[in-house]
Structures are given as C-alpha cells and as structure tokens.
Design a protein around this motif. Structure first.
Motif, PDB file in Angstrom:
ATOM      1  N   GLU A 183       0.824  -1.207   0.000  1.00  0.00           N
ATOM      2  CA  GLU A 183       0.000   0.000   0.000  1.00  0.00           C
ATOM      3  C   GLU A 183       0.859   1.258   0.000  1.00  0.00           C
ATOM      4  OE1 GLU A 183      -2.962  -0.031   3.076  1.00  0.00           O
ATOM      5  OE2 GLU A 183      -4.291  -1.246   1.834  1.00  0.00           O
ATOM      6  N   SER A 184       0.358   2.258  -0.718  1.00  0.00           N
ATOM      7  CA  SER A 184       0.982   3.574  -0.768  1.00  0.00           C
ATOM      8  C   SER A 184      -0.094   4.611  -0.524  1.00  0.00           C
ATOM      9  CB  SER A 184       1.611   3.815  -2.145  1.00  0.00           C
ATOM     10  OG  SER A 184       2.575   2.845  -2.443  1.00  0.00           O
ATOM     11  N   GLU A 185       0.330   5.825  -0.217  1.00  0.00           N
ATOM     12  CA  GLU A 185      -0.614   6.924  -0.044  1.00  0.00           C
ATOM     13  C   GLU A 185      -0.314   8.010  -1.056  1.00  0.00           C
ATOM     14  OE1 GLU A 185      -0.503   8.134   4.073  1.00  0.00           O
ATOM     15  OE2 GLU A 185      -1.807   6.475   4.649  1.00  0.00           O
ATOM     16  N   LEU A 186      -1.365   8.726  -1.434  1.00  0.00           N
ATOM     17  CA  LEU A 186      -1.230   9.771  -2.437  1.00  0.00           C
ATOM     18  C   LEU A 186      -2.223  10.886  -2.136  1.00  0.00           C
ATOM     19  CD1 LEU A 186      -0.030  10.583  -5.269  1.00  0.00           C
ATOM     20  CD2 LEU A 186      -1.962   9.363  -6.261  1.00  0.00           C
ATOM     21  N   TYR A 187      -1.745  12.128  -2.207  1.00  0.00           N
ATOM     22  CA  TYR A 187      -2.595  13.303  -2.087  1.00  0.00           C
ATOM     23  C   TYR A 187      -2.852  13.873  -3.472  1.00  0.00           C
ATOM     24  CZ  TYR A 187      -1.920  13.809   2.973  1.00  0.00           C
ATOM     25  OH  TYR A 187      -1.923  13.625   4.316  1.00  0.00           O
ATOM     26  N   VAL A 188      -4.099  14.216  -3.751  1.00  0.00           N
ATOM     27  CA  VAL A 188      -4.462  14.968  -4.954  1.00  0.00           C
ATOM     28  C   VAL A 188      -5.409  16.061  -4.490  1.00  0.00           C
ATOM     29  CG1 VAL A 188      -5.613  14.911  -7.184  1.00  0.00           C
ATOM     30  CG2 VAL A 188      -4.171  12.993  -6.501  1.00  0.00           C
ATOM     31  N   ILE A 208      -5.650   9.299  -0.698  1.00  0.00           N
ATOM     32  CA  ILE A 208      -6.046   7.895  -0.845  1.00  0.00           C
ATOM     33  C   ILE A 208      -4.937   6.984  -0.350  1.00  0.00           C
ATOM     34  CG2 ILE A 208      -7.586   8.247  -2.807  1.00  0.00           C
ATOM     35  CD1 ILE A 208      -5.189   6.982  -4.521  1.00  0.00           C
ATOM     36  N   ARG A 209      -5.337   5.771  -0.039  1.00  0.00           N
ATOM     37  CA  ARG A 209      -4.418   4.673   0.209  1.00  0.00           C
ATOM     38  C   ARG A 209      -4.716   3.672  -0.901  1.00  0.00           C
ATOM     39  NH1 ARG A 209      -5.748   3.604   5.299  1.00  0.00           N
ATOM     40  NH2 ARG A 209      -4.401   5.279   5.957  1.00  0.00           N
ATOM     41  N   PHE A 210      -3.671   3.193  -1.590  1.00  0.00           N
ATOM     42  CA  PHE A 210      -3.901   2.289  -2.722  1.00  0.00           C
ATOM     43  C   PHE A 210      -2.823   1.220  -2.798  1.00  0.00           C
ATOM     44  CE2 PHE A 210      -0.954   5.371  -4.367  1.00  0.00           C
ATOM     45  CZ  PHE A 210      -0.191   4.712  -5.320  1.00  0.00           C
ATOM     46  N   ASP A 211      -3.156   0.152  -3.504  1.00  0.00           N
ATOM     47  CA  ASP A 211      -2.234  -0.955  -3.738  1.00  0.00           C
ATOM     48  C   ASP A 211      -2.093  -1.114  -5.245  1.00  0.00           C
ATOM     49  OD1 ASP A 211      -1.106  -3.514  -4.228  1.00  0.00           O
ATOM     50  OD2 ASP A 211      -1.814  -4.236  -2.278  1.00  0.00           O
ATOM     51  N   ARG A 212      -0.963  -0.666  -5.785  1.00  0.00           N
ATOM     52  CA  ARG A 212      -0.752  -0.682  -7.238  1.00  0.00           C
ATOM     53  C   ARG A 212      -0.798  -2.101  -7.803  1.00  0.00           C
ATOM     54  NH1 ARG A 212       2.133  -0.956 -11.689  1.00  0.00           N
ATOM     55  NH2 ARG A 212       2.089   0.805 -13.119  1.00  0.00           N
ATOM     56  N   ASP A 213      -0.157  -3.052  -7.129  1.00  0.00           N
ATOM     57  CA  ASP A 213      -0.126  -4.429  -7.634  1.00  0.00           C
ATOM     58  C   ASP A 213      -1.522  -5.052  -7.636  1.00  0.00           C
ATOM     59  OD1 ASP A 213       2.638  -4.249  -8.002  1.00  0.00           O
ATOM     60  OD2 ASP A 213       3.081  -5.112  -6.038  1.00  0.00           O
ATOM     61  N   LEU A 271      -2.834   7.663 -13.770  1.00  0.00           N
ATOM     62  CA  LEU A 271      -3.493   6.350 -13.763  1.00  0.00           C
ATOM     63  C   LEU A 271      -2.464   5.239 -13.681  1.00  0.00           C
ATOM     64  CD1 LEU A 271      -6.331   6.783 -16.435  1.00  0.00           C
ATOM     65  CD2 LEU A 271      -6.513   6.943 -13.940  1.00  0.00           C
ATOM     66  N   ASN A 272      -1.381   5.365 -14.422  1.00  0.00           N
ATOM     67  CA  ASN A 272      -0.310   4.370 -14.391  1.00  0.00           C
ATOM     68  C   ASN A 272       0.285   4.244 -12.984  1.00  0.00           C
ATOM     69  OD1 ASN A 272       1.609   2.498 -15.624  1.00  0.00           O
ATOM     70  ND2 ASN A 272       3.090   4.122 -15.203  1.00  0.00           N
ATOM     71  N   GLN A 273       0.454   5.357 -12.302  1.00  0.00           N
ATOM     72  CA  GLN A 273       0.984   5.350 -10.940  1.00  0.00           C
ATOM     73  C   GLN A 273       0.100   4.513 -10.013  1.00  0.00           C
ATOM     74  OE1 GLN A 273       1.348   9.297  -9.274  1.00  0.00           O
ATOM     75  NE2 GLN A 273       2.211   8.572  -7.367  1.00  0.00           N
ATOM     76  N   LEU A 274      -1.207   4.545 -10.261  1.00  0.00           N
ATOM     77  CA  LEU A 274      -2.152   3.778  -9.446  1.00  0.00           C
ATOM     78  C   LEU A 274      -2.269   2.312  -9.881  1.00  0.00           C
ATOM     79  CD1 LEU A 274      -5.056   6.379  -9.181  1.00  0.00           C
ATOM     80  CD2 LEU A 274      -3.365   5.813  -7.423  1.00  0.00           C
ATOM     81  N   SER A 307      -7.679  -0.539  -6.353  1.00  0.00           N
ATOM     82  CA  SER A 307      -7.711  -1.215  -5.068  1.00  0.00           C
ATOM     83  C   SER A 307      -7.215  -0.232  -4.016  1.00  0.00           C
ATOM     84  CB  SER A 307      -6.811  -2.457  -5.107  1.00  0.00           C
ATOM     85  OG  SER A 307      -6.778  -3.074  -3.855  1.00  0.00           O
ATOM     86  N   GLY A 308      -8.117   0.217  -3.174  1.00  0.00           N
ATOM     87  CA  GLY A 308      -7.748   1.188  -2.155  1.00  0.00           C
ATOM     88  C   GLY A 308      -8.956   1.887  -1.582  1.00  0.00           C
TER      89      GLY A 308
END
Length: 149
Positions: free
Chosen positions: A2-7, A12-17, A59-62, A94-95
């Motif tokens: 899991e990673s976190e991202l501010y926009v 959000i907290r998301f799991d790229r894989d 989108l790719n980052q997510l 996923s997040g």
C-alpha cells in the motif's frame, strides 16, 4: 504494497499491484464496449486520445489500465449532436479514500477535463471482498461518429 497519495484536498491509500491484478483478472472489457448505444461507441472510438498525458501518468501510478474504464456515460445525451459532449466515468483501483470530501470539485465551464477520487460508483459485478475506490472523470469529447443519437 500500500501507498498513499494526495491529490488536491483528497488523500487515498492504494495498492498498485492489486489494482493491476484487478484490471488483468476482473476488468477485462472497457465499460463503453459493454454497451451498444451510439454515445458509448463515440467514447470508445476515441478512448486512447481523450485523456491528458499527465492524467495517463497518474493512472499508471495507481496501476490503472487507461484503456479499460469501468464505466463511461454521456451527460449530453439528447436528440441533437453538438461538436463535443460532456462524458463522465470511473476508473477503479484497489484502495480507499482516507481524507477529503467525496464530491465533485468546482470547475469552470471552460475546463475540458477534471478528475477526483470517489467511493460512489456502480459496483454490479465487482468482488465484494476487495476494498475499491475510483477515479471519477469529466471530459469534453468531440463527436466523431456519423451516427446521431
């Protein structure tokens, strides 16, 4: 992982894989391709050129496949054809949304594109045991089909 991202004011907290696996295993057909209406056909005919480059990188980052929207819809559905239509839709990941309001941000009428995070989207055939969130978008899309509504 899991990673976190501010926009903007959202976090959000998301799991790229896990998101990449969602697009590989579950979201195998773009939403507009599952519909036969002319508005969805117009969106599908252009989906590879609609979005700004920085949005595609986002989108790719997510882990999201930008060619597989969960759903797209035409806000300007009506009998007349204008040079462009306002479309909305969702890309899932996923997040979860962990901070910020879950609502459409203010935007000007001249703004051709906008996006934000939301937890409100159609869930239909999605797995119930996975935490999902969405990137919602609005985009002005030219009408390129010879067919009318």
């Amino acid at each position: 992982m899991e990673s976190e991202l501010y926009v903007g004011e959202q976090k959000i907290r998301f799991d790229r894989d896990a998101t990449a696996a969602l697009y590989r295993d579950t979201i195998t057909t773009p939403g507009a391709d599952r519909c036969t209406c002319v508005s969805c056909k117009n969106f599908a005919a252009q989906r590879g050129t609609i979005f700004p480059k920085d949005f595609l990188q986002f989108l790719n980052q997510l882990g999201i496949d930008p060619l597989k929207e969960w759903e797209a819809f035409d806000y300007d559905f009506g009998p007349e054809i204008s040079p462009s239509h306002l479309y909305g839709g969702w890309f899932l990941f996923s997040g979860e949304l962990v901070a910020g309001q879950d609502k459409t941000p203010e935007r000007s009428a001249q703004q051709a594109f906008g996006h934000w995070f939301t937890s409100s989207f159609p869930t239909g055939t999605l797995p119930k045991d996975v935490k999902l969130c969405a990137v919602e978008f609005l985009a002005q899309v030219p009408w390129v089909l010879p067919e009318t509504l």
